[in-house]
Design a protein around this motif. Structure first.
Motif: not given
Length: 390
Positions: A44-46, A50-52, A69-78
């Motif tokens: 949600q944060l990332f 314009d956060m980055r 806990h870092v699934d593919e969806a989270l990894a792709a958002s970071l």
């Protein structure tokens, strides 16, 4: 973002991480227990607009209890190239964690082990080490077997900083950044008196000519002002060489703000930047944001900004805050905030001084977690820009 989204937005704090020259290199994310599971909160944060861009070009240090806990969806958002995943040393003993960490490293993430590194950390693809200054130095084997940069947190003072730096650490965070520079033993206090005089002129909205006379007596401050107005932030059509031109380019309101920050721009004895400068900028910008969100007019926002920036003057000048405020013509609300953290400004100032926000304090101020995050982004973005331009 909708109101419903705001009500479930994670509560997060940011902690600046600096190099040996006191320049910010990274921001560590601190999710409070109220944020719930780390992975959804991070996503949600990332995903925030314009956060980055707001925090560029700094790296992000994200602490994980469990890399699984870092699934593919989270990894792709970071943003992999700018994200350092910090993993507890104990977790590295598990084969599945080692496999997941190596996969994340292949995607471009950098991995940092929190705690004494061993063979398991190497198997998990760890590149750097993090430690708490209160826990003692890790073994030299742990330090030397990882490429780094290594980060030590909770550095209490400059002596502690020097100790960890000599051990091979190059990233630092902690209270040491709020230590002032001691005045030279043979100093007559002229520089400090000149700074107080300038602050007094700014506080009473003095004539530009008075400011110019005092600026000419302080070569370092004059240099930084002219450097500022000739920077890309203002992009003047022709080089500016006089204080009169500088004042005209900035305008009275912006001149006051920049001069208040320029007071912190002096180089330190070790050749590094003044670590207080970005801290003062964060506090000033966050105070202004909070005042605006709570319905403050332009004058109220200006007072909030002053309270934030001036909150570190006692450290900068090496003198009690009571002496500082007695020498300046400050609004009573600003004085109460600086001396006692009292009144509305004092409540907001107390919030800006914490790296891990208190939900009860936010609620008392009428600030929801999403608004708090938006204010943090704006404040840190401003501080990053200030550090670049001064």
């Amino acid at each position: 973002m909708s109101a419903s989204d705001s009500s479930t937005f994670p509560l997060v704090g940011l902690q600046a991480v600096s190099n040996a020259q006191h320049q910010w290199v990274a921001l560590a994310f601190h999710l409070t227990p109220q944020a719930g599971l780390a992975a959804p909160a991070l996503a949600q944060l990332f995903a925030y607009p314009d956060m980055r861009a707001a925090l560029a070009p700094l790296d992000f240090i994200v602490s994980l209890d469990d890399p699984l806990h870092v699934d593919e969806a989270l990894a792709a958002s970071l943003p992999a190239q700018h994200t350092i995943l910090r993993v507890p040393a104990a977790a590295c003993a598990r084969n599945e964690v080692q496999n997941r960490c190596r996969a994340l490293a292949e995607r471009g993430f950098r991995l940092m082990v929190d705690g004494e590194a061993g063979l398991d950390a190497g198997k998990a693809g760890m590149r750097a080490l993090s430690a708490d200054a209160g826990g003692g130095l890790p073994s030299m084997v742990s330090i030397l077997t990882l490429a780094g940069p290594h980060w030590v947190s909770n550095v209490a003072d400059k002596a502690c900083l020097a100790n960890w730096r000599s051990a091979g650490f190059s990233w630092f965070s902690g209270a040491y950044s709020r230590e002032g520079a001691a005045e030279a033993p043979n100093s007559d206090g002229t520089s400090r008196k000149r700074l107080l005089a300038l602050l007094g002129l700014l506080a009473r909205d003095a004539d530009s000519r008075e400011l110019e006379i005092l600026l000419k007596q302080d070569p370092a401050l004059a240099y930084h002002l002219l450097k500022l107005v000739n920077s890309a932030a203002f992009a003047p059509p022709a080089p500016i060489h006089s204080f009169t031109q500088a004042i005209n380019v900035l305008g009275r309101r912006q001149l006051q703000r920049w001069l208040q920050l320029l007071l912190y721009a002096r180089q330190q004895d070790d050749g590094g930047a003044n670590a207080l400068l970005p801290l003062a900028a964060v506090r000033g910008a966050q105070m202004e944001f909070l005042s605006r969100e709570r319905g403050g007019d332009r004058d109220a926002q200006d007072m909030a900004f002053v309270a934030g920036v001036f909150s570190l003057l006692d450290v900068l000048l090496g003198m009690p805050m009571t002496e500082i405020v007695s020498a300046l013509s400050l609004d009573l609300d600003v004085v109460r905030a600086l001396l006692d953290r009292a009144g509305p400004l004092g409540d907001m100032l107390a919030l800006t001084e914490t790296e891990r926000p208190d939900p009860a304090r936010l609620q008392a101020l009428g600030i929801d977690t999403e608004t708090h995050w938006r204010g943090l982004l704006q404040a840190y973005h401003w501080a990053i820009q200030v550090s670049r331009n001064l």
